[in-house]
Design a protein around this motif. Structure first.
Motif, PDB file in Angstrom:
ATOM      1  N   LEU A 287       3.637  70.539  59.394  1.00  0.00           N
ATOM      2  CA  LEU A 287       3.423  69.054  59.137  1.00  0.00           C
ATOM      3  C   LEU A 287       3.718  68.637  60.090  1.00  0.00           C
ATOM      4  CD1 LEU A 287       5.376  69.176  55.936  1.00  0.00           C
ATOM      5  CD2 LEU A 287       2.877  68.786  55.864  1.00  0.00           C
ATOM      6  N   ILE A 288       2.576  67.934  60.364  1.00  0.00           N
ATOM      7  CA  ILE A 288       3.020  66.673  61.424  1.00  0.00           C
ATOM      8  C   ILE A 288       3.918  65.817  61.788  1.00  0.00           C
ATOM      9  CG2 ILE A 288       1.687  64.430  62.361  1.00  0.00           C
ATOM     10  CD1 ILE A 288       0.229  67.346  62.723  1.00  0.00           C
ATOM     11  N   ASP A 289       3.621  65.611  60.320  1.00  0.00           N
ATOM     12  CA  ASP A 289       5.705  64.528  59.911  1.00  0.00           C
ATOM     13  C   ASP A 289       6.699  65.753  59.033  1.00  0.00           C
ATOM     14  OD1 ASP A 289       7.862  62.694  59.323  1.00  0.00           O
ATOM     15  OD2 ASP A 289       6.338  61.903  57.886  1.00  0.00           O
ATOM     16  N   THR A 290       7.748  65.883  60.080  1.00  0.00           N
ATOM     17  CA  THR A 290       8.594  66.491  59.800  1.00  0.00           C
ATOM     18  C   THR A 290       9.472  66.429  58.327  1.00  0.00           C
ATOM     19  OG1 THR A 290      10.271  66.098  60.788  1.00  0.00           O
ATOM     20  CG2 THR A 290       9.133  68.161  61.315  1.00  0.00           C
ATOM     21  N   HIS A 291       8.975  65.194  57.624  1.00  0.00           N
ATOM     22  CA  HIS A 291       9.910  64.832  56.783  1.00  0.00           C
ATOM     23  C   HIS A 291       8.843  64.218  55.251  1.00  0.00           C
ATOM     24  CE1 HIS A 291      13.657  63.693  58.658  1.00  0.00           C
ATOM     25  NE2 HIS A 291      12.345  63.058  60.149  1.00  0.00           N
ATOM     26  N   ALA A 292       7.676  64.566  55.447  1.00  0.00           N
ATOM     27  CA  ALA A 292       6.572  65.017  54.805  1.00  0.00           C
ATOM     28  C   ALA A 292       6.969  65.684  53.268  1.00  0.00           C
ATOM     29  CB  ALA A 292       5.816  65.294  54.958  1.00  0.00           C
ATOM     30  N   PRO A 293       6.300  65.831  51.809  1.00  0.00           N
ATOM     31  CA  PRO A 293       6.990  66.639  51.131  1.00  0.00           C
ATOM     32  C   PRO A 293       6.234  67.748  51.324  1.00  0.00           C
ATOM     33  CG  PRO A 293       5.436  65.209  50.179  1.00  0.00           C
ATOM     34  CD  PRO A 293       5.540  64.277  51.857  1.00  0.00           C
ATOM     35  N   ASN A 294       6.888  69.253  50.698  1.00  0.00           N
ATOM     36  CA  ASN A 294       5.598  70.473  50.611  1.00  0.00           C
ATOM     37  C   ASN A 294       4.470  70.182  50.801  1.00  0.00           C
ATOM     38  OD1 ASN A 294       7.985  71.844  51.730  1.00  0.00           O
ATOM     39  ND2 ASN A 294       8.598  72.229  49.804  1.00  0.00           N
ATOM     40  N   PRO A 295       4.007  70.796  51.078  1.00  0.00           N
ATOM     41  CA  PRO A 295       2.207  70.727  50.782  1.00  0.00           C
ATOM     42  C   PRO A 295       2.102  71.843  49.827  1.00  0.00           C
ATOM     43  CG  PRO A 295       2.367  71.023  53.299  1.00  0.00           C
ATOM     44  CD  PRO A 295       3.481  71.196  52.409  1.00  0.00           C
ATOM     45  N   SER A 296       0.985  71.175  49.265  1.00  0.00           N
ATOM     46  CA  SER A 296       0.629  71.926  47.917  1.00  0.00           C
ATOM     47  C   SER A 296       0.616  73.500  48.240  1.00  0.00           C
ATOM     48  CB  SER A 296      -0.448  71.636  47.189  1.00  0.00           C
ATOM     49  OG  SER A 296      -1.032  73.118  46.530  1.00  0.00           O
ATOM     50  N   VAL A 297       0.696  74.401  46.674  1.00  0.00           N
ATOM     51  CA  VAL A 297       0.506  75.700  46.953  1.00  0.00           C
ATOM     52  C   VAL A 297      -0.674  76.958  47.245  1.00  0.00           C
ATOM     53  CG1 VAL A 297       3.413  75.836  45.350  1.00  0.00           C
ATOM     54  CG2 VAL A 297       1.292  75.358  44.267  1.00  0.00           C
ATOM     55  N   GLU A 298      -1.159  75.365  46.748  1.00  0.00           N
ATOM     56  CA  GLU A 298      -2.360  75.943  47.012  1.00  0.00           C
ATOM     57  C   GLU A 298      -3.165  75.522  48.627  1.00  0.00           C
ATOM     58  OE1 GLU A 298      -3.556  74.364  43.857  1.00  0.00           O
ATOM     59  OE2 GLU A 298      -3.829  76.829  42.166  1.00  0.00           O
ATOM     60  N   ALA A 299      -2.785  75.464  49.309  1.00  0.00           N
ATOM     61  CA  ALA A 299      -2.735  74.296  50.797  1.00  0.00           C
ATOM     62  C   ALA A 299      -3.518  75.714  51.834  1.00  0.00           C
ATOM     63  CB  ALA A 299      -1.585  74.141  52.185  1.00  0.00           C
ATOM     64  N   LEU A 300      -2.991  76.374  51.350  1.00  0.00           N
ATOM     65  CA  LEU A 300      -3.927  77.772  52.339  1.00  0.00           C
ATOM     66  C   LEU A 300      -5.231  77.790  51.428  1.00  0.00           C
ATOM     67  CD1 LEU A 300      -1.417  80.636  52.863  1.00  0.00           C
ATOM     68  CD2 LEU A 300      -2.563  79.230  54.824  1.00  0.00           C
ATOM     69  N   LEU A 301      -5.439  78.408  50.955  1.00  0.00           N
ATOM     70  CA  LEU A 301      -7.595  78.038  49.854  1.00  0.00           C
ATOM     71  C   LEU A 301      -7.904  76.715  50.695  1.00  0.00           C
ATOM     72  CD1 LEU A 301      -9.242  79.111  48.217  1.00  0.00           C
ATOM     73  CD2 LEU A 301      -8.501  78.146  46.903  1.00  0.00           C
ATOM     74  N   HIS A 302      -8.137  76.334  50.383  1.00  0.00           N
ATOM     75  CA  HIS A 302      -7.788  74.443  50.597  1.00  0.00           C
ATOM     76  C   HIS A 302      -8.246  74.748  52.186  1.00  0.00           C
ATOM     77  CE1 HIS A 302      -7.200  71.325  47.628  1.00  0.00           C
ATOM     78  NE2 HIS A 302      -6.265  72.296  47.244  1.00  0.00           N
ATOM     79  N   ALA A 303      -7.200  75.015  52.815  1.00  0.00           N
ATOM     80  CA  ALA A 303      -8.003  75.210  54.662  1.00  0.00           C
ATOM     81  C   ALA A 303      -8.595  76.718  54.758  1.00  0.00           C
ATOM     82  CB  ALA A 303      -6.692  75.532  55.251  1.00  0.00           C
ATOM     83  N   PHE A 304      -8.901  77.301  53.814  1.00  0.00           N
ATOM     84  CA  PHE A 304      -9.514  78.180  53.887  1.00  0.00           C
ATOM     85  C   PHE A 304     -11.354  77.964  53.992  1.00  0.00           C
ATOM     86  CE2 PHE A 304      -6.299  81.414  53.673  1.00  0.00           C
ATOM     87  CZ  PHE A 304      -5.672  81.501  54.150  1.00  0.00           C
ATOM     88  N   LEU A 305     -11.279  76.984  52.684  1.00  0.00           N
ATOM     89  CA  LEU A 305     -12.631  76.775  52.441  1.00  0.00           C
ATOM     90  C   LEU A 305     -13.230  76.010  53.547  1.00  0.00           C
ATOM     91  CD1 LEU A 305     -12.291  76.009  48.879  1.00  0.00           C
ATOM     92  CD2 LEU A 305     -13.811  77.901  49.533  1.00  0.00           C
ATOM     93  N   PRO A 306     -14.824  76.297  54.286  1.00  0.00           N
ATOM     94  CA  PRO A 306     -15.413  75.135  55.363  1.00  0.00           C
ATOM     95  C   PRO A 306     -15.614  73.760  55.324  1.00  0.00           C
ATOM     96  CG  PRO A 306     -16.417  77.073  54.594  1.00  0.00           C
ATOM     97  CD  PRO A 306     -15.431  77.123  53.198  1.00  0.00           C
ATOM     98  N   PHE A 307     -15.521  73.208  54.359  1.00  0.00           N
ATOM     99  CA  PHE A 307     -15.580  71.950  53.643  1.00  0.00           C
ATOM    100  C   PHE A 307     -13.976  70.879  54.036  1.00  0.00           C
ATOM    101  CE2 PHE A 307     -17.670  75.604  51.554  1.00  0.00           C
ATOM    102  CZ  PHE A 307     -19.162  75.010  51.600  1.00  0.00           C
ATOM    103  N   ALA A 308     -15.296  69.157  54.323  1.00  0.00           N
ATOM    104  CA  ALA A 308     -13.452  68.294  54.898  1.00  0.00           C
ATOM    105  C   ALA A 308     -13.521  68.299  52.962  1.00  0.00           C
ATOM    106  CB  ALA A 308     -14.928  67.124  55.264  1.00  0.00           C
ATOM    107  N   PHE A 309     -14.121  68.168  52.376  1.00  0.00           N
ATOM    108  CA  PHE A 309     -13.338  67.442  51.402  1.00  0.00           C
ATOM    109  C   PHE A 309     -13.389  68.183  49.836  1.00  0.00           C
ATOM    110  CE2 PHE A 309     -14.538  63.380  53.032  1.00  0.00           C
ATOM    111  CZ  PHE A 309     -13.579  62.731  52.550  1.00  0.00           C
ATOM    112  N   VAL A 310     -12.079  68.775  49.159  1.00  0.00           N
ATOM    113  CA  VAL A 310     -12.008  70.112  48.380  1.00  0.00           C
ATOM    114  C   VAL A 310     -11.267  69.488  47.622  1.00  0.00           C
ATOM    115  CG1 VAL A 310     -10.718  72.703  47.681  1.00  0.00           C
ATOM    116  CG2 VAL A 310     -11.870  71.834  50.193  1.00  0.00           C
TER     117      VAL A 310
END
Length: 417
Positions: free
Chosen positions: A110-133
């Protein structure tokens, strides 16, 4: 399903993002997240998630991803915290991550350490090679996704445009499996997740959003082709029995009850709910499970069923039977897990009144309303699924794993704050 995209609205979100020192992409991400979240036939409450990949001013690759505790229909920039993309991509070829390790990785990125936990599906979003998911639990998709052996049907409907992902529990394992399937189908425009929902992705916000609308519309058309009428959201219009409500409240709030400090009952009765509640085998259908996995943390694995004229003695008997069934469910499934589990309360969150309606139960008005909304959608899904074939959600073992998953329990705690 109709697209809600509006050029003027999109432009306003872009302008607002620029005025706040944010990227145009984030402004569009907020806009399409909200129009997705504003349609209850796409997502409800905390369901679904969205992301956008951007480049920071100093050239670092980042991803804004929906944070836990936020609803898409009201999301703002803080609800889409930025994470560094590089360490997430490294996880694709690294060792298997436990749930705590995955959360630690996401938080450390996280850039902001006080931000909420990213979605549990964040890794899948990251792996998909598209700007918008975009990821939704659309009503029409669930009516088909909760059918047995749908791989060939999905192929018939969508051809190579969607890649089929067999059910895998959300989190690290789903991210790895779905990414591999995507790479085996590099030309696909989305992922069909068995018993779960739909992902779409594209280089720009409108394209990803309108792919979602198109694919959900194709699911609606498949149901229509089979002679299945999928109704839209319906307002409650059935008359409630005030005496039955009073008897339920008395039974639920006795000393020692989970609801001893009070319970809120959200009553719903619509044409779809009455159709479902009038099925002779409605209890057996309910025991099959929830229409999408994360509903279990809100409404438990199955409803309690009572007669329309139930007296307090029969309500007490139904509560005792529910508790016995729930304890047996816990014992069966906790015995096979790798970590110790502590049983949750044994009280229902949904009471179905045969032929009449549904009560969603909550310790707060918010919890009861959320449960009622989920039930309203679920009955429409189940009616359509049963008319199309057979409502067949994830099995008991998978349902238990979801209900007792530490990450989902944490998400529920955040939402209750």
């Amino acid at each position: 399903m109709k697209s809600r995209w509006n050029d003027e609205d999109a432009a306003r979100y872009v302008e607002a993002a620029r005025a706040a020192g944010q990227s145009e992409a984030l402004g569009l991400r907020i806009y399409t997240s909200r129009i997705i979240g504003g349609d209850p036939d796409l997502v409800l409450h905390g369901g679904g998630n969205t992301s956008v990949k951007v480049t920071s001013a100093d050239g670092e690759a980042l991803m804004h991803i929906k944070g836990s505790g936020w609803d898409l229909d009201t999301i703002e920039a803080p609800g889409l915290p930025a994470v560094r993309l590089a360490p997430l991509l490294e996880a694709r070829d690294g060792p298997k991550l436990s749930d705590p390790d995955m959360v630690a990785l996401l938080r450390a990125s996280l850039i902001d350490t006080h931000a909420p936990n990213p979605s549990v599906e964040a890794l899948l979003h990251a792996f998909l090679p598209f700007a918008f998911v975009d990821h939704t639990h659309a009503t029409a998709i669930l009516a088909l996704a909760d059918q047995p052996d749908m791989r060939e049907t999905v192929k018939r409907i969508y051809g190579d445009r969607l890649a089929y992902v067999p059910y895998v529990m959300p989190g690290f394992d789903l991210s790895i499996v779905a990414d591999r399937i995507y790479r085996d189908h590099p030309g696909c425009e989305g992922l069909w997740l068995e018993n779960h929902g739909l992902f779409t992705f594209a280089a720009d916000a409108r394209a990803s959003y309108e792919l979602m609308i198109e694919f959900v519309t194709m699911a609606e058309e498949e149901l229509q082709r089979a002679g299945v009428k999928l109704t839209g959201p319906q307002p409650s219009d059935g008359e409630e029995d005030a005496a039955l409500r009073a008897r339920l409240e008395n039974a639920l709030t006795r000393d020692g009850s989970h609801f001893a400090n009070g319970v809120i009952l959200d009553y719903r009765s619509t044409n779809a709910i009455r159709e479902h509640a009038s099925k002779e085998n409605v209890e057996a259908i309910g025991l099959r499970g929830t229409v999408t996995p994360d509903h279990v943390i809100r409404i438990k694995p199955w409803p309690m069923v009572i007669e329309a004229d139930a007296k307090e003695a029969s309500i007490d008997k139904a509560l005792a039977a529910y508790a016995e069934r729930y304890r047996a469910y816990f014992t069966r499934n906790a015995a096979r897990t790798n970590e110790p589990k502590r049983i949750l309360d044994v009280y229902p969150r949904v009471v179905l009144v045969r032929g009449k309606g549904i009560y969603a139960l909550g310790a707060t008005a918010k919890a009861a309303t959320i449960g009622g909304d989920l039930c309203e959608q679920a009955t429409r899904v189940i009616n359509a699924a049963e008319a199309y074939g057979r409502f067949t959600p994830i099995g008991e073992a998978d349902l238990f794993d979801m209900e007792y998953w530490s990450l989902e329990q944490a998400k529920l705690q955040v939402a209750a704050q």
